[in-house]
Write a protein that holds these residues in place. Structure first.
Motif, PDB file in Angstrom:
ATOM      1  N   TYR A  43      -6.680  -2.011 -34.547  1.00 30.72           N
ATOM      2  CA  TYR A  43      -5.295  -1.897 -35.034  1.00 30.72           C
ATOM      3  C   TYR A  43      -5.242  -2.210 -36.546  1.00 30.72           C
ATOM      4  O   TYR A  43      -4.654  -1.456 -37.333  1.00 30.72           O
ATOM      5  CB  TYR A  43      -4.378  -2.877 -34.278  1.00 30.72           C
ATOM      6  CG  TYR A  43      -2.915  -2.761 -34.673  1.00 30.72           C
ATOM      7  CD1 TYR A  43      -2.374  -3.563 -35.697  1.00 30.72           C
ATOM      8  CD2 TYR A  43      -2.074  -1.848 -34.056  1.00 30.72           C
ATOM      9  CE1 TYR A  43      -1.041  -3.445 -36.081  1.00 30.72           C
ATOM     10  CE2 TYR A  43      -0.731  -1.732 -34.427  1.00 30.72           C
ATOM     11  CZ  TYR A  43      -0.232  -2.536 -35.440  1.00 30.72           C
ATOM     12  OH  TYR A  43       1.091  -2.425 -35.814  1.00 30.72           O
ATOM     13  N   ARG A  44      -5.911  -3.301 -36.943  1.00 32.16           N
ATOM     14  CA  ARG A  44      -5.910  -3.700 -38.361  1.00 32.16           C
ATOM     15  C   ARG A  44      -6.497  -2.591 -39.226  1.00 32.16           C
ATOM     16  O   ARG A  44      -5.919  -2.207 -40.249  1.00 32.16           O
ATOM     17  CB  ARG A  44      -6.707  -4.986 -38.556  1.00 32.16           C
ATOM     18  CG  ARG A  44      -6.819  -5.441 -40.012  1.00 32.16           C
ATOM     19  CD  ARG A  44      -7.558  -6.749 -40.155  1.00 32.16           C
ATOM     20  NE  ARG A  44      -8.831  -6.763 -39.417  1.00 32.16           N
ATOM     21  CZ  ARG A  44      -9.921  -6.097 -39.804  1.00 32.16           C
ATOM     22  NH1 ARG A  44      -9.878  -5.329 -40.897  1.00 32.16           N
ATOM     23  NH2 ARG A  44     -11.047  -6.140 -39.093  1.00 32.16           N
ATOM     24  N   TYR A  47      -4.137   0.424 -39.374  1.00 32.18           N
ATOM     25  CA  TYR A  47      -2.965   0.103 -40.197  1.00 32.18           C
ATOM     26  C   TYR A  47      -3.341   0.156 -41.692  1.00 32.18           C
ATOM     27  O   TYR A  47      -2.660   0.812 -42.490  1.00 32.18           O
ATOM     28  CB  TYR A  47      -2.435  -1.283 -39.828  1.00 32.18           C
ATOM     29  CG  TYR A  47      -1.093  -1.620 -40.459  1.00 32.18           C
ATOM     30  CD1 TYR A  47      -0.959  -1.826 -41.835  1.00 32.18           C
ATOM     31  CD2 TYR A  47       0.063  -1.743 -39.678  1.00 32.18           C
ATOM     32  CE1 TYR A  47       0.264  -2.122 -42.416  1.00 32.18           C
ATOM     33  CE2 TYR A  47       1.293  -2.045 -40.250  1.00 32.18           C
ATOM     34  CZ  TYR A  47       1.378  -2.231 -41.620  1.00 32.18           C
ATOM     35  OH  TYR A  47       2.596  -2.527 -42.188  1.00 32.18           O
ATOM     36  N   GLU A  48      -4.461  -0.492 -42.022  1.00 33.25           N
ATOM     37  CA  GLU A  48      -4.882  -0.536 -43.438  1.00 33.25           C
ATOM     38  C   GLU A  48      -5.103   0.871 -43.978  1.00 33.25           C
ATOM     39  O   GLU A  48      -4.619   1.241 -45.045  1.00 33.25           O
ATOM     40  CB  GLU A  48      -6.190  -1.340 -43.577  1.00 33.25           C
ATOM     41  CG  GLU A  48      -6.003  -2.839 -43.646  1.00 33.25           C
ATOM     42  CD  GLU A  48      -7.335  -3.585 -43.486  1.00 33.25           C
ATOM     43  OE1 GLU A  48      -7.285  -4.826 -43.407  1.00 33.25           O
ATOM     44  OE2 GLU A  48      -8.407  -2.934 -43.411  1.00 33.25           O
ATOM     45  N   ALA A  51      -1.638   2.862 -44.090  1.00 34.63           N
ATOM     46  CA  ALA A  51      -0.668   2.346 -45.084  1.00 34.63           C
ATOM     47  C   ALA A  51      -1.071   2.761 -46.493  1.00 34.63           C
ATOM     48  O   ALA A  51      -0.218   3.083 -47.318  1.00 34.63           O
ATOM     49  CB  ALA A  51      -0.577   0.829 -44.969  1.00 34.63           C
ATOM     50  N   LYS A  72       0.001  -7.160 -39.514  1.00 36.07           N
ATOM     51  CA  LYS A  72      -0.800  -5.939 -39.593  1.00 36.07           C
ATOM     52  C   LYS A  72      -2.283  -6.217 -39.337  1.00 36.07           C
ATOM     53  O   LYS A  72      -3.093  -5.314 -39.324  1.00 36.07           O
ATOM     54  CB  LYS A  72      -0.600  -5.246 -40.936  1.00 36.07           C
ATOM     55  CG  LYS A  72      -0.409  -6.174 -42.112  1.00 36.07           C
ATOM     56  CD  LYS A  72      -0.039  -5.373 -43.357  1.00 36.07           C
ATOM     57  CE  LYS A  72       0.705  -6.229 -44.349  1.00 36.07           C
ATOM     58  NZ  LYS A  72       1.071  -5.476 -45.577  1.00 36.07           N
ATOM     59  N   PHE A 139       3.236   2.296 -35.119  1.00 40.89           N
ATOM     60  CA  PHE A 139       3.203   2.652 -36.548  1.00 40.89           C
ATOM     61  C   PHE A 139       3.968   3.960 -36.778  1.00 40.89           C
ATOM     62  O   PHE A 139       4.698   4.086 -37.770  1.00 40.89           O
ATOM     63  CB  PHE A 139       1.754   2.809 -37.006  1.00 40.89           C
ATOM     64  CG  PHE A 139       1.583   2.955 -38.500  1.00 40.89           C
ATOM     65  CD1 PHE A 139       1.719   4.194 -39.115  1.00 40.89           C
ATOM     66  CD2 PHE A 139       1.272   1.862 -39.299  1.00 40.89           C
ATOM     67  CE1 PHE A 139       1.552   4.334 -40.492  1.00 40.89           C
ATOM     68  CE2 PHE A 139       1.105   1.984 -40.682  1.00 40.89           C
ATOM     69  CZ  PHE A 139       1.244   3.226 -41.272  1.00 40.89           C
TER      70      PHE A 139
END
Ligand code: HBI
Ligand code: FE
Length: 274
Positions: A43-44, A47-48, A51, A72, A139
């Motif tokens: 997930y991290r 997300y990174e 984003a 996040k 997200f």
């Protein structure tokens, strides 16, 4: 009461997710204890990566609302998000084991409840997954539920879906969802930007959608006539000028629209040859 699993399209892939956990409305508790450190890392990382791609590609409303997801560096507790979301637009996210049938899906939306799948893709699926997982749903979909106009449109879509089911028009209505909520573009002063969750949660399609020349001004009948593919980049994108426009153009009763569209030829997902 065990409910039947659902898979996207007529796929032979087995359903993802444990549907034995779901109640009659297909919702279940978020199985937070089941997440492994690898799941949180996935997930991290998702997300990174995503984003970092948003500036110049995602619409302003999405970028402004994204921080409302909270943490996040791990998969959030849905309750953490619900405190903020309910305060913002009286929506709440509910947990589901995966894709659910159309009537339960529409019923949840009609009651300002957004179904969020709680499992996450495996590391080997990092770049692409057909079924919506927690990253796609959280997200991709949840930030715009913080936008009051878009949030009202989503509830209206759910109410319209229950009517469409009664009229045998779910396929036509699903094209509206597909070409807006999943793969819609919005025209801003500084250019075209993505607001569809399927684009916003995909690293490759975020660039492809902004670069694609195959953009059509949103037209409800045209959208409902246009087929779509579930496992490749879209070949046609529909563009709105504002969420208010989307809300206004989809507020009227669709019964006459369905009747008219059913008399017209379907259109391929691919743009007409130039
Ligand atoms: N189920 N969990 C879930 N999430 C979706 O986005 C979803 C669904 N079932 C049906 C569906 N979407 C689409 O077919 C809608 O157009 C109805
Ligand atoms: Fe989705």
């Amino acid at each position: 009461m065990a409910v039947e699993p659902v898979v996207y399209g007529a796929s032979e892939r087995p359903p993802r997710g444990d549907y034995s956990r779901a109640g009659a409305d297909y919702t279940c508790p978020q199985d937070y204890a089941s997440y492994t450190p690898a799941d949180h890392a996935t997930y991290r990382r998702l997300y990174e990566r995503q984003a970092a791609l948003l500036p110049g590609r995602a619409c302003d409303a999405f970028i402004a609302a994204l921080p409302s997801l909270g943490v996040k560096d791990r998969i959030p507790h849905f309750d953490e998000i619900n405190q903020r979301l309910y305060q913002a637009t009286r929506w709440e996210i509910v947990t589901v084991p995966g894709l659910i049938p159309e009537v339960p899906f529409f019923s949840l939306l009609a009651n300002r409840k957004f179904p969020v799948t709680d499992w996450i893709r495996k590391p080997e699926e990092f770049d692409y997954i057909v079924e919506p997982d927690v990253f796609h749903d959280l997200f991709g979909h949840v930030p715009l539920l913080f936008d009051p106009v878009f949030a009202d449109h989503m509830q209206a879509y759910g109410k319209g879906g229950l009517k469409a089911h009664g009229l045998g028009a779910c396929e036509l209505l699903s094209r509206l969802y597909w070409y807006t909520v999943e793969f819609g573009l919005i025209r801003q002063k500084d250019g075209f930007r993505a607001y569809g969750a399927g684009i916003l949660s995909s690293p490759g399609e975020l660039q492809h959608a902004i670069d694609s020349p195959h953009r059509i001004v949103f037209d409800l009948k045209r959208v409902m006539r246009t087929r779509y593919k579930i496992d490749s980049y879209q070949q046609t994108y529909f563009v709105i000028d504002s969420f208010q426009e989307l809300f206004d153009k989809t507020a009227p009763d669709f019964t006459p629209v369905y009747a008219r569209v059913k008399t017209l030829d379907e259109l391929s997902a691919a743009p007409a040859a130039a």
